[in-house]
Write a protein that holds these residues in place. Structure first.
Motif, PDB file in Angstrom:
ATOM      1  N   ARG A 361       0.828  -1.201   0.000  1.00 42.52           N
ATOM      2  CA  ARG A 361       0.000   0.000   0.000  1.00 42.52           C
ATOM      3  C   ARG A 361       0.861   1.250   0.000  1.00 42.52           C
ATOM      4  O   ARG A 361       1.982   1.240   0.505  1.00 42.52           O
ATOM      5  N   TYR A 363       0.525   5.146   1.426  1.00 40.96           N
ATOM      6  CA  TYR A 363      -0.251   6.030   2.297  1.00 40.96           C
ATOM      7  C   TYR A 363       0.039   7.485   1.957  1.00 40.96           C
ATOM      8  O   TYR A 363       1.205   7.890   1.889  1.00 40.96           O
ATOM      9  N   THR A 365      -0.836  11.156   3.646  1.00 41.72           N
ATOM     10  CA  THR A 365      -1.347  11.701   4.901  1.00 41.72           C
ATOM     11  C   THR A 365      -1.850  13.120   4.701  1.00 41.72           C
ATOM     12  O   THR A 365      -1.220  13.920   4.003  1.00 41.72           O
ATOM     13  N   ALA A 402      -4.634   8.692   4.751  1.00 42.88           N
ATOM     14  CA  ALA A 402      -4.491   8.530   6.197  1.00 42.88           C
ATOM     15  C   ALA A 402      -4.616   9.867   6.904  1.00 42.88           C
ATOM     16  O   ALA A 402      -4.161  10.898   6.403  1.00 42.88           O
ATOM     17  N   ILE A 411      -7.951   6.131   9.042  1.00 37.00           N
ATOM     18  CA  ILE A 411      -7.850   6.072   7.589  1.00 37.00           C
ATOM     19  C   ILE A 411      -9.153   6.615   7.014  1.00 37.00           C
ATOM     20  O   ILE A 411     -10.220   6.041   7.213  1.00 37.00           O
TER      21      ILE A 411
END
Length: 482
Positions: A361, A363, A365, A402, A411
């Motif tokens: 994955r 992410y 943010t 996230a 999430i």
């Protein structure tokens, strides 16, 4: 493109060519300017507010305001509420009842979805009443200038002080249980004005289930809300013996984020049967409140009925049932919340760090998360997002969005199809008007975001961004710790 018909994930969102936004199968070019035909487009069936468009810079605009400029001016996270979309939803509910229900009707805004002065003022100016569930919501609604005769007070554990406040303000009270009924009898006895009894409605649990999250099902028998149907005779007998109470209506609500129409059709028939029974006890029932619950479109695969379809079904069910029972039509009330305010708002975030977990994955943010939108971590709710400053860029990667909070479960979106992004880009999450700000928190001592109301290129703050000083405003430090 963002589809109105529900297509495969890899074909979603905005394509390189055209940036078409499909509504009911008809493509509307966002880049051409404002979206026309608000009356024919049901806001709850759209992913973005009705005024959404892509400007010449390839930026997302809402209410005539460039989202990138809004973030530069007001900071992020930022709730952006489109006034035209909210007003359009209000009008569609009102006008649909005028079309389909021959009797009197009243639409109430379920303010628990988002209670603030500006929202309450807008819905009131559109002719709606307001459904409240606490003393704080009563106070907010009154401060916004709403007529107390149009305020209906719900809740399964109203305090004595809250009930007193509602009575003194002139609100109608939806009685939920025996404890509350006893409190009201006592308060009625204390009223200085013994001429005017307290106006109440009785909330009953219809035993109708629908396919939605178990936490937002309220019509099935195993619910904390309302009197059970097997208590009808006892409740009606008790209320009929109280001269200080005027039972003017019955209320039921079967849940939230509902896409099915049949449960609402069934509810109308059940409530008319209750009304007939109530009249046998001499209760002056004039109103039936069939609740709300119409769902909205959070993802491309969601396919809720339109506002018009929902109103037609509930209005017809009550009309037909009354004809069969040969009784006059009651005043018909409903209390939508999510379907009014949810599609009218988006949340803009600034993208920060990126973490790539090879073969698992990526992410991305953002500078918010579960404190401004607790629905994903609470209900496993799904959302969609776009990058406001890269609306012309191809969607080439699948990422997890996230939040910044110290929780692995923070999430916002597990799988978001986006263009390649950089820190500082502006991510916009759609359909965040309902149960986002109203359920927000200061978790990790993060200040709550600001909210702006946009219309025709004008943006006005309706909720100030909290400061660090706000976070400690209610704190008290004992002298021995100083």
């Amino acid at each position: 493109m963002v589809s109105g018909q529900g297509v495969e994930t890899q074909n979603l969102a905005y394509q390189n060519s055209g940036h078409q936004f499909l509504r009911d199968g008809a493509a509307v070019e966002l880049a051409n300017g404002s979206v026309n035909g608000f009356d024919s487009v049901s806001p709850n069936q759209q992913l973005l507010p009705l005024t959404a468009q892509v400007n010449s810079e390839g930026h997302l605009e809402i209410g005539g305001c460039d989202v990138v400029d809004l973030v530069q001016q007001f900071g992020s996270p930022l709730y952006i509420l489109d006034e035209d979309t909210l007003r359009a939803a209000c009008r569609q509910y009102r006008q649909a009842f005028e079309r389909y229900y021959p009797g009197a009707a009243q639409v109430l805004y379920a303010s628990k979805a988002w209670s603030c002065l500006a929202v309450c003022a807008i819905v009131a100016r559109e002719g709606l009443g307001v459904d409240v569930v606490s003393g704080g919501e009563i106070f907010t609604t009154l401060e916004a200038g709403v007529d107390p005769q149009g305020i209906y007070f719900h809740g399964n554990n109203k305090s004595r002080d809250e009930l007193q406040f509602a009575i003194e303000s002139g609100c109608k009270i939806v009685v939920d249980n025996w404890h509350e009924l006893k409190l009201l009898v006592g308060l009625a006895g204390e009223k200085r004005d013994g001429v005017h009894p307290i106006s109440i409605l009785i909330r009953l649990t219809p035993g109708i289930e629908c396919h939605t999250h178990e936490y937002i099902r309220t019509g099935h028998l195993d619910s904390k809300f309302g009197f059970d149907p097997n208590q009808l005779d006892d409740v009606f007998t008790s209320v009929s013996q109280q001269p200080g109470l005027a039972c003017i209506g019955l209320h039921a609500h079967i849940g939230s984020q509902i896409f099915e129409l049949q449960p609402h059709n069934d509810l109308g028939s059940v409530m008319v049967q209750w009304l007939c029974k109530a009249t046998q006890y001499g209760l002056p029932i004039k109103e039936l409140n069939i609740g709300g619950g119409l769902g909205i479109r959070y993802t491309e695969s969601d396919d809720p009925p339109s506002i018009d379809e929902w109103v037609r079904v509930v209005a017809e069910s009550v009309r037909v049932a009354c004809e069969e029972q040969q009784i006059p039509l009651p005043k018909l009330l409903c209390e939508p919340g999510r379907s009014l305010i949810g599609p009218a708002c988006v949340t803009a975030y600034t993208i920060g760090s990126r973490k790539v977990v090879p073969d698992i994955r990526t992410y991305l943010t953002v500078d918010g998360g579960m404190s401004d939108n607790p629905r994903p971590i609470t209900y496993q709710s799904l959302y969609r997002a776009v990058v406001a400053n890269r609306m012309n860029a191809p969607m080439t990667e699948l990422v997890a969005i996230a939040g910044k909070h110290c929780e692995s479960g923070d999430i916002l979106i597990k799988e978001a199809s986006l263009p390649i992004t950089e820190p500082g880009d502006i991510l916009v999450v759609m359909a965040t008007g309902a149960y986002n700000y109203s359920m927000s928190s200061n978790y990790n001592r993060v200040p709550r975001p600001a909210a702006v109301l946009v219309k025709e290129g004008d943006a006005n703050i309706i909720l100030q961004r909290e400061t660090y000083q706000d976070l400690v405003r209610q704190d008290r430090l004992p002298e021995r710790l100083k």
